[in-house]
Write a protein that holds these residues in place. Structure first.
Motif, PDB file in Angstrom:
ATOM      1  N   PRO A 133       0.784  -1.237  -0.004  1.00 26.20           N
ATOM      2  CA  PRO A 133       0.024  -0.250   0.026  1.00 26.20           C
ATOM      3  C   PRO A 133       0.684   1.264  -0.064  1.00 26.20           C
ATOM      4  O   PRO A 133       0.537   2.288  -0.678  1.00 26.20           O
ATOM      5  CB  PRO A 133      -0.664  -0.149   1.283  1.00 26.20           C
ATOM      6  N   MET A 134       2.075   1.194   0.639  1.00 29.43           N
ATOM      7  CA  MET A 134       2.891   2.490   0.658  1.00 29.43           C
ATOM      8  C   MET A 134       3.313   2.791  -0.612  1.00 29.43           C
ATOM      9  O   MET A 134       3.214   4.055  -1.010  1.00 29.43           O
ATOM     10  CB  MET A 134       3.867   2.226   1.699  1.00 29.43           C
ATOM     11  N   TYR A 135       3.646   1.836  -1.670  1.00 35.87           N
ATOM     12  CA  TYR A 135       4.035   2.296  -2.989  1.00 35.87           C
ATOM     13  C   TYR A 135       2.766   2.419  -3.767  1.00 35.87           C
ATOM     14  O   TYR A 135       2.872   3.216  -4.823  1.00 35.87           O
ATOM     15  CB  TYR A 135       4.812   0.893  -3.435  1.00 35.87           C
ATOM     16  N   VAL A 136       1.505   1.829  -3.519  1.00 36.95           N
ATOM     17  CA  VAL A 136       0.529   2.099  -4.326  1.00 36.95           C
ATOM     18  C   VAL A 136      -0.062   3.436  -4.051  1.00 36.95           C
ATOM     19  O   VAL A 136      -0.223   4.236  -5.036  1.00 36.95           O
ATOM     20  CB  VAL A 136      -0.558   1.137  -3.894  1.00 36.95           C
ATOM     21  N   ILE A 137       0.076   4.024  -2.987  1.00 36.16           N
ATOM     22  CA  ILE A 137      -0.152   5.509  -2.604  1.00 36.16           C
ATOM     23  C   ILE A 137       0.941   6.453  -3.272  1.00 36.16           C
ATOM     24  O   ILE A 137       0.346   7.168  -3.843  1.00 36.16           O
ATOM     25  CB  ILE A 137      -0.260   5.511  -1.031  1.00 36.16           C
ATOM     26  N   THR A 138       2.240   5.930  -2.972  1.00 38.17           N
ATOM     27  CA  THR A 138       3.042   7.084  -3.762  1.00 38.17           C
ATOM     28  C   THR A 138       3.084   6.963  -5.208  1.00 38.17           C
ATOM     29  O   THR A 138       3.263   8.190  -5.664  1.00 38.17           O
ATOM     30  CB  THR A 138       4.556   7.010  -2.889  1.00 38.17           C
ATOM     31  N   GLU A 139       3.087   5.836  -5.665  1.00 35.20           N
ATOM     32  CA  GLU A 139       3.203   5.724  -7.069  1.00 35.20           C
ATOM     33  C   GLU A 139       1.798   5.891  -7.944  1.00 35.20           C
ATOM     34  O   GLU A 139       1.652   6.483  -9.233  1.00 35.20           O
ATOM     35  CB  GLU A 139       3.685   4.327  -7.385  1.00 35.20           C
ATOM     36  N   GLY A 140       0.827   5.443  -7.351  1.00 29.35           N
ATOM     37  CA  GLY A 140      -0.614   5.647  -7.889  1.00 29.35           C
ATOM     38  C   GLY A 140      -1.227   6.939  -7.677  1.00 29.35           C
ATOM     39  O   GLY A 140      -2.054   7.483  -8.414  1.00 29.35           O
ATOM     40  N   LEU A 141      -1.047   7.552  -6.666  1.00 29.44           N
ATOM     41  CA  LEU A 141      -1.840   8.614  -6.228  1.00 29.44           C
ATOM     42  C   LEU A 141      -0.976   9.997  -6.330  1.00 29.44           C
ATOM     43  O   LEU A 141      -1.438  10.842  -6.324  1.00 29.44           O
ATOM     44  CB  LEU A 141      -2.533   8.557  -4.738  1.00 29.44           C
ATOM     45  N   GLY A 142       0.579   9.532  -6.302  1.00 36.16           N
ATOM     46  CA  GLY A 142       1.380  10.615  -6.223  1.00 36.16           C
ATOM     47  C   GLY A 142       2.119  11.160  -4.785  1.00 36.16           C
ATOM     48  O   GLY A 142       1.785  10.795  -3.909  1.00 36.16           O
ATOM     49  N   LYS A 143       3.116  11.936  -4.894  1.00 33.68           N
ATOM     50  CA  LYS A 143       3.895  12.292  -3.726  1.00 33.68           C
ATOM     51  C   LYS A 143       3.167  13.129  -2.866  1.00 33.68           C
ATOM     52  O   LYS A 143       3.743  12.899  -1.656  1.00 33.68           O
ATOM     53  CB  LYS A 143       5.456  12.931  -4.321  1.00 33.68           C
ATOM     54  N   ARG A 144       2.339  13.790  -3.174  1.00 36.24           N
ATOM     55  CA  ARG A 144       1.551  14.474  -2.268  1.00 36.24           C
ATOM     56  C   ARG A 144       0.739  13.767  -1.418  1.00 36.24           C
ATOM     57  O   ARG A 144       0.339  14.297  -0.308  1.00 36.24           O
ATOM     58  CB  ARG A 144       0.821  15.326  -2.841  1.00 36.24           C
ATOM     59  N   TRP A 145       0.506  12.478  -1.615  1.00 31.04           N
ATOM     60  CA  TRP A 145      -0.208  11.414  -0.851  1.00 31.04           C
ATOM     61  C   TRP A 145       1.053  10.734   0.112  1.00 31.04           C
ATOM     62  O   TRP A 145       0.382   9.918   0.903  1.00 31.04           O
ATOM     63  CB  TRP A 145      -0.809  10.340  -1.669  1.00 31.04           C
ATOM     64  N   LYS A 146       1.947  11.037   0.126  1.00 26.30           N
ATOM     65  CA  LYS A 146       3.206  10.310   0.792  1.00 26.30           C
ATOM     66  C   LYS A 146       2.774  10.081   2.328  1.00 26.30           C
ATOM     67  O   LYS A 146       3.157   9.152   2.991  1.00 26.30           O
ATOM     68  CB  LYS A 146       4.786  10.719   0.652  1.00 26.30           C
ATOM     69  N   PRO A 147       2.337  11.213   2.949  1.00 26.79           N
ATOM     70  CA  PRO A 147       2.027  11.054   4.357  1.00 26.79           C
ATOM     71  C   PRO A 147       1.061   9.983   4.651  1.00 26.79           C
ATOM     72  O   PRO A 147       1.194   9.264   5.798  1.00 26.79           O
ATOM     73  CB  PRO A 147       1.325  12.390   4.688  1.00 26.79           C
TER      74      PRO A 147
END
Length: 453
Positions: A133-147
């Protein structure tokens, strides 16, 4: 008469309600949104699992079979033996029905989350592909979702601790060998050290060693357990209709849990199912994200089999064995002690304890071997792979500490970690679900015309 929401959810915390909404509500949406398409391709999923589509040149570390075996090794563990007993002891037979519901919608959740784990894989500093999920979030939703990805990883450091497995494994051995209460804590401590040493021999070998060990253990442990429980059911065949009637009627009454709170009963079933099959929690996508494949939908189909094997099969077997024994109503205690006593109540000559202890050893160690990779992946994401390797040392120390810790504390700790992990996992999955649906439609259309090899 209809119950008010306050009556339904009395004795239920806000975090438990959030978990219920995310896992059952989110899973139900994904089930309907998929239009049951993945369920129509179960045969194809089995062919993928058999290695028909494996390619050594594909990126990743594990084959489809090894990825599923490792994920199941993590899920088919103490949650299936002890967790089910806890569900029955605290929620009554009706909790099993809600475990089934959670597992069914969890199959759809697993399809989406694990398809995404391949679709949006990341890379570590060495260029190795990573999933979760951590990579799905950053790669799929973008860096602004990293938190949100950081939130998942921090919660994962708690939720993937081996506390429950170590606690219940030592309790099993203490119960079986009837250790005197005055020596119990010392015995548990020594057992904890022994378990930690055995676990370290596997987990320090990395994900490939974990995958190979899991691939050999999983089929053996499921077959042994299946034969044992079927024997119990044959001996108590006359109770089977009554058992199923009790499960279905109790599921909507809530009479057996917390003053008649239906919401608390549902939450009990959902929590135990989540602990068992991990659908929507986010751990399985970490393992499935290491599969050798370029096809996200293939891995999603394979992953979908996990909740079916784990909850609909193994957890149901445990529940039927406990309910068939008939001692759960007045039993003083819960967890593994209830399961052991139930097996012994039906099987003669103490065979129940012997066979269940063998199953528990295999189940618990398979989970202990696999869970370490989840925590390592979370810490590696937060820092780097070099620092992530230190998680294994924390993991080993936790085994020893958890062996002598009270069960209630262990359950609350892990349940809280799981509930927090579900928040970023389900949110990101719901947002990216259209991407999976589009990819699935394209994949199945090509499959229908025979262009997929």
């Amino acid at each position: 008469m209809f119950l008010s929401l306050q009556e339904v959810f009395k004795n239920t915390t806000a975090l438990e309600i959030v978990q219920l909404i995310l896992l059952i509500g989110g899973g139900s949406f994904l089930l309907l949104y998929s239009k049951l398409i993945p369920f129509r391709y179960l045969g194809h999923a089995v062919n993928i699992l058999r290695g028909k589509y494996d390619k050594d040149t594909s990126p990743g570390d594990l084959s489809h079979y090894e990825a599923l075996s490792s994920a199941i090794a993590a899920t088919v563990g103490m949650g299936n033996i002890s967790g089910v007993a806890i569900a029955i002891a605290t929620g009554g037979p009706g909790a099993i029905f809600w475990m089934w519901v959670s597992a069914f919608v969890g199959m759809a959740t697993k399809f989406f989350t694990c398809s995404l784990s391949i679709m949006y894989r990341g890379k570590d500093e060495a260029g190795n592909v990573k999933g979760g999920p951590m990579y799905v979030i950053t790669e799929g939703l973008g860096k602004r979702w990293k938190p949100l990805a950081v939130f998942f990883s921090l919660a994962g450091l708690i939720g993937t601790l081996p506390a429950f497995q170590a606690n219940q494994l030592t309790q099993t051995l203490v119960d079986v060998f009837e250790v005197n209460s005055s020596n119990e804590k010392t015995a548990k401590f020594l057992l904890g050290i022994t378990i930690a040493i055995i676990t370290s021999l596997v987990i320090f070998g990395g994900i490939k060693r974990i995958g190979k060990v899991a691939g050999k253990l999983v089929p053996v442990m499921v077959v042994i357990y299946l034969i044992t429980v079927l024997t119990i059911l044959i001996l108590r065949f006359d109770t089977i209709p009554e058992i199923f009637s009790l499960i279905f009627t109790d599921a909507f009454s809530g009479n057996a849990v917390m003053g008649g709170a239906l919401g608390a009963l549902i939450v009990t079933g959902v929590k135990r199912a989540a602990f068992s099959n991990e659908a929507g929690i986010g751990t399985a996508p970490i393992m499935h994200g290491t599969a050798k494949t370029n096809e996200p939908i293939r891995e999603g189909l394979v992953a979908m089999l996990g909740p079916a094997i784990d909850t609909l099969l193994v957890c149901t077997l445990t529940a039927l064995a406990i309910l068939a024994a008939g001692i759960w109503k007045n039993f003083d205690g819960n967890g593994i002690s209830l399961t052991l006593s139930s097996f012994d109540a039906v099987l003669p000559y103490g065979l129940g304890s012997v066979i269940l202890t063998i199953c528990v050893l295999i189940f618990a160690f398979s989970t202990l071997f696999t869970y370490s990779f989840y925590g390592y992946s979370c810490l590696s994401f937060l820092t780097n792979t070099k620092t992530g390797k230190y998680y294994n040392y924390i993991y080993i120390i936790t085994i020893v500490i958890a062996s002598i810790t009270k069960l209630d504390f262990v359950i609350n700790l892990i349940d809280s970690g799981y509930a927090l992990m579900a928040i970023p996992t389900v949110i990101s999955t719901l947002i990216l679900a259209p991407k999976v649906k589009k990819a699935a439609n394209e994949y199945f259309k090509k499959l229908a015309v025979g262009s997929r090899q």
